[in-house]
Write an enzyme that holds these catalytic residues in place. Sequence first.
Site, short mmCIF file in Angstrom:
data_model
loop_
_atom_site.label_atom_id
_atom_site.label_comp_id
_atom_site.label_asym_id
_atom_site.label_seq_id
_atom_site.Cartn_x
_atom_site.Cartn_y
_atom_site.Cartn_z
N ASN A 1 0.87 -1.18 0.00
CA ASN A 1 0.00 0.00 0.00
C ASN A 1 0.90 1.23 0.00
O ASN A 1 1.50 1.56 1.01
CB ASN A 1 -0.89 -0.03 1.26
N TRP A 2 0.98 1.85 -1.16
CA TRP A 2 1.89 3.00 -1.30
C TRP A 2 1.34 4.27 -0.66
O TRP A 2 2.03 5.27 -0.56
CB TRP A 2 2.20 3.26 -2.78
N LYS A 3 0.07 4.24 -0.28
CA LYS A 3 -0.60 5.41 0.31
C LYS A 3 -0.41 6.64 -0.60
O LYS A 3 -0.49 6.50 -1.81
CB LYS A 3 -0.10 5.62 1.75
N HIS B 1 -9.45 1.06 5.05
CA HIS B 1 -8.17 1.23 5.75
C HIS B 1 -8.38 2.13 6.96
O HIS B 1 -9.21 3.05 6.92
CB HIS B 1 -7.14 1.84 4.80
N GLU C 1 -6.80 4.52 8.05
CA GLU C 1 -6.63 5.95 7.75
C GLU C 1 -7.90 6.51 7.13
O GLU C 1 -8.26 7.66 7.37
CB GLU C 1 -5.40 6.15 6.85
N GLU D 1 -5.13 -4.93 10.59
CA GLU D 1 -4.10 -3.91 10.76
C GLU D 1 -4.34 -3.17 12.07
O GLU D 1 -5.14 -2.22 12.09
CB GLU D 1 -4.14 -2.91 9.61
N GLY E 1 2.79 2.29 10.76
CA GLY E 1 3.74 3.40 10.62
C GLY E 1 4.49 3.73 11.90
O GLY E 1 5.16 4.76 11.97
N SER F 1 3.65 -2.23 10.24
CA SER F 1 5.10 -2.30 10.44
C SER F 1 5.68 -3.67 10.05
O SER F 1 6.58 -4.18 10.71
CB SER F 1 5.47 -1.95 11.88
N GLY G 1 3.02 -1.22 4.27
CA GLY G 1 3.06 0.20 3.97
C GLY G 1 4.48 0.64 3.66
O GLY G 1 4.97 0.48 2.54
N GLY G 2 5.15 1.18 4.65
CA GLY G 2 6.47 1.79 4.45
C GLY G 2 7.46 0.91 3.69
O GLY G 2 8.14 1.39 2.77
P1 13P Z 1 3.24 0.33 7.65
O1 13P Z 1 3.75 -0.96 7.06
O2 13P Z 1 3.98 1.54 7.18
O3 13P Z 1 3.12 0.24 9.15
O4 13P Z 1 1.74 0.53 7.09
C1 13P Z 1 0.83 -0.50 7.18
C2 13P Z 1 -0.39 -0.16 6.42
O5 13P Z 1 -1.13 0.73 6.80
C3 13P Z 1 -0.66 -0.91 5.19
O6 13P Z 1 -1.94 -0.67 4.72
#
Ligand code: 13P
Length: 253
Positions: free
Chosen positions: A12-14, A98, A100, A168, A174, A213, A234-235
């Site tokens: 997920n590149w956000k 998600h 977020e 999640e 993050g 993470s 994510g990251g």
């Molecule tokens: P991180 O891997 O950066 O913690 O993000 C997880 C995430 O929200 C994937 O959708």
Amino acid sequence: MTSTRTPIIAGNWKMQHGGRSGCELAAAIRRDLADPRGVSVVVAPPFTALAAVSAELDGSAISVAGQNMHAAGSGAFTGEISAAMLKEAGASWVILGHSERRQLFGETDAGVAEKTGAALAAGLRPIVCVGETLAERDAGRTFDVVLAQVAAVTATLAPSAGHAIAYEPVWAIGTGRNATAAQAEEVHARIRALLAETSVALAEATPILYGGSVKPDNAAALLSCPNVDGALVGGASLDSRQFLAIVAAAHGP
Ligand code: 13P
């Protein structure tokens, strides 16, 4: 992971890599993913890069996902994107609900359920995200919150729907603080047990991904849990080497 469910590693590149750099990242993943070895690999770029990244990955084993969509097919919804538009841009998956989106954009369980139904009706595979906040975990409400989020979408799902669920925990996103394998497995097992109340076939067919993470150094432990069928990253998905190291962890030894 069990042998009956194909492991899924989704990036997920956000709100990152929305243009040319998204194509470069996709090209690097494609180049270095010599052999996915039975792992389903998915990348979710921002809307602006979807079509270009899909073209970059055309003919590869890597699938593309949207990060959100509107439940309606079309209409006066300024700033929104429909399932059909995502498909036309080359997506076969869509991330829904998600944390977020839930926390920052007011998405509700009912809204996520509506989107899930709309995605499936349009032939898109939803990755439905669920997870508790730190305050909810500390208050002992993890199962209440997560299972209510899953229950909200269960009626839209069928064993052959092609959907996935991603657990999640919000406190792990993050933060560099991942759930332990035991914490993830405990929640995943409860999610699968809830799905089994609808049907055992649904429970067995539903891949349940862990997100929060996930990094190359913790992926193998998380992915070795019997009810963890993949990862939503994510990251670490923004770096092709880290992302592919997590894909490699899903292969097993
Ligand atoms: P991180 O891997 O950066 O913690 O993000 C997880 C995430 O929200 C994937 O959708």
